[in-house]
Scaffold this active site. Structure first.
Site, PDB file in Angstrom:
ATOM      1  N   SER A 151       0.845  -1.193   0.000  1.00  0.00           N
ATOM      2  CA  SER A 151       0.000   0.000   0.000  1.00  0.00           C
ATOM      3  C   SER A 151       0.887   1.252   0.000  1.00  0.00           C
ATOM      4  O   SER A 151       1.760   1.386  -0.852  1.00  0.00           O
ATOM      5  CB  SER A 151      -0.951  -0.046   1.203  1.00  0.00           C
TER       6      SER A 151
ATOM      7  N   ASP B 232      -8.615  -5.871  -5.333  1.00  0.00           N
ATOM      8  CA  ASP B 232      -8.214  -4.708  -4.544  1.00  0.00           C
ATOM      9  C   ASP B 232      -8.638  -3.409  -5.228  1.00  0.00           C
ATOM     10  O   ASP B 232      -8.216  -3.139  -6.354  1.00  0.00           O
ATOM     11  CB  ASP B 232      -6.694  -4.730  -4.370  1.00  0.00           C
TER      12      ASP B 232
ATOM     13  N   HIS C  10      -5.971  -6.764  -1.068  1.00  0.00           N
ATOM     14  CA  HIS C  10      -4.929  -5.778  -0.783  1.00  0.00           C
ATOM     15  C   HIS C  10      -3.650  -6.461  -0.286  1.00  0.00           C
ATOM     16  O   HIS C  10      -3.634  -7.082   0.759  1.00  0.00           O
ATOM     17  CB  HIS C  10      -5.462  -4.786   0.254  1.00  0.00           C
TER      18      HIS C  10
END
Length: 495
Positions: free
Chosen positions: A172, A428, A453
């Site tokens: 991320s 995601d 994710h």
């Protein structure tokens, strides 16, 4: 990026019971023993420069930056260094949810370091005053990258590991930082694995409608009638709000307080939308407690809940309860304590970590995502650059500078870079804000059709889909090649 709870270490102990397997964790001299003795992280602190770029502001003042380290797999003076570029939370949360890194370290005999990002967890440069103005001003991407560069350089000296290649990992925002480390400090970092890194959308290069459109697609792909049910429930809520039937709304959603204004309804809509965001991001094939406690396949669980309820409003309440009331112990929902509106429409979380991320979303990280009720299933909740500017000026006395991240870190003009893996899962909602196609033989995009994710950073699990198993295999092979290449360069220099 979307978060539910603050990730203090006490909370991360819950993560030890996840499907990744048990752990033995050494923290601050204490050891928590479960069944599996690996890995053993030691918590340490590094004396870090407060301001790397202005000698007058802080001189050579320092703060204590936390990091976790394990050398149990390491072949000293030879094995590579795997360095996790910590992101927006307590570093233990990431260390205990990134088992792929330690699995690879055991195979490749690597040293593993997880570094905490400044202003998060316990790495607070000014202690409890860190989020005052102007002290918070030293919270920047550039300062964080310099922290990591200095830490890597100094620890390599301390450990007599100058010849050991460094590979950075991140998921991320942490994945974004891994990309940036390779771009900014290629002399220090030999390669980067950037999992679920939305380096384009957060640089203002995406479609503002993309994120919530992709959240919606996750539920629609599970069952097209699921999208219709969610959209219908929000429309019923909107009708009640227009009628100012606040008592009915309070009853339908078991709210702790009866709404009394349009602002309260706006807050409620944000809270409800945030639950779907988290379920889409964390749509793993097994239960987790990362960011929020989730059952296996939470999107399917949500759709089943939406479609079996007696009424749309009751079904919507039960569905968001998967996120906000997983234990079933809450007797009511406090809309202002469970969710805080901020400069990131996908959620900033709670606690000190949320303050830090809110500030970053007001400065370098552009998060102007919005739902519109047409391309997605959510009520229209716009968040324009003008709204962002107004909020940030009031909250932090700053005016965002759109385009700065693109200027600093190349945007999509990455063709001259090298040795970066961009992995993204099709489940995601952040994926389409990142690099989806390979740009060269050493800028490699890996697609994980069944991945949520940064699923590939998580430890191996019997429930893993084949697509993530194959992705990790390919990542391992590429990283091994990078390490061999770097060793060859070092040997050449010695000759």
């Amino acid at each position: 990026m979307a978060k539910m709870v603050p990730t203090w270490f006490v909370a991360t102990l819950l993560f030890l019971c996840e499907a990744q397997g048990s752990r033995k964790v050494v923290q601050g001299g204490n050891t928590w023993k479960l069944t599996d003795p690996k890995p053993e992280f030691r918590e340490k602190y590094f004396s870090q420069i407060v301001d790397h770029f202005n000698y007058n502001s802080m001189g050579n003042g320092t703060y204590l930056q936390r990091y976790l380290i394990t050398d149990q797999y390491w072949k000293k003076d030879y094995g590579p260094i795997y360095f996790y570029t910590g992101n927006e939370g307590d570093i233990w949360a990431f260390a205990l949810n990134s088992g792929f890194i330690t699995e690879l370290a055991a195979k490749e005999r690597a040293l593993v370091i997880f570094a905490e990002h400044r202003y998060y967890g316990k790495s607070l440069p000014f202690g409890k005053d860190s989020f005052h103005i102007p002290e918070v001003g030293l919270l920047t991407v550039e300062q964080a990258l310099a922290d990591y560069a200095v830490m890597i350089t100094e620890l390599k000296k301390e450990l007599n590991a100058q010849a050991c290649p460094v590979i950075v990992f991140g998921g991320s925002y942490g994945g974004m930082l891994s990309v940036y480390m390779r771009l900014r400090y290629p002399n220090i970092v030999a390669g980067a694995l950037a999992a679920s890194a939305p380096i384009l959308s957060t640089a203002g290069m995406g479609d503002p409608a993309q994120f919530f459109r992709d959240v919606t697609a996750d539920f629609e792909n599970c069952d097209p009638s699921c999208r219709d049910a969610v959209k219908g429930a929000f429309e019923k809520l909107q009708t009640l709000a227009q009628q100012e039937d606040y008592t009915r709304i309070q009853s339908e959603f078991s709210l702790c307080k009866t709404p009394s204004s349009a602002a309260d309804i706006h807050q409620l809509n944000g809270l409800l939308r945030n639950a779907f965001t988290l379920m889409a991001m964390l749509d793993y094939p097994y239960s987790t407690a990362f960011m929020s406690s989730m059952p296996p396949f939470p999107v399917k669980v949500a759709c089943d809940t939406m479609l079996k309820g007696d009424g749309l409003m009751a079904a919507l309440k039960d569905t968001v309860g998967i996120v906000y009331n997983s234990t079933g112990k809450l007797t009511c929902l406090d809309i202002y304590n469970l969710y805080i509106e901020c400069a990131d429409p996908t959620g900033c979380g709670l606690g000190f970590d949320s303050l830090a991320w809110d500030y970053q979303a007001c400065t370098e990280i552009e998060m102007c995502f919005e739902s519109n009720g047409v391309s997605d299933m959510f009520p229209p909740l716009p968040f324009t650059q003008q709204q962002r500017e107004k909020y940030c000026a009031k909250r932090w006395a700053v005016v965002p500078r759109p385009g700065w991240l693109k200027t600093q870190f190349w945007g999509d003009a990455l063709s001259t870079a090298s040795n970066i893996i961009f992995s993204n899962g099709d489940l995601d909602p952040w994926a389409n804000g990142g690099v989806r196609k390979s740009l060269s033989s050493s800028l490699i995009a890996i697609r994980i059709p069944e991945g949520a994710h940064h699923l590939d950073l998580r430890g191996s699990n019997v429930a893993d889909p084949d697509s993530v198993i194959q992705a990790r295999k390919k990542e391992s092979e590429i990283i091994s090649q990078w390490v061999k290449m770097e060793r060859g360069k070092h040997q050449g220099r010695e000759l």
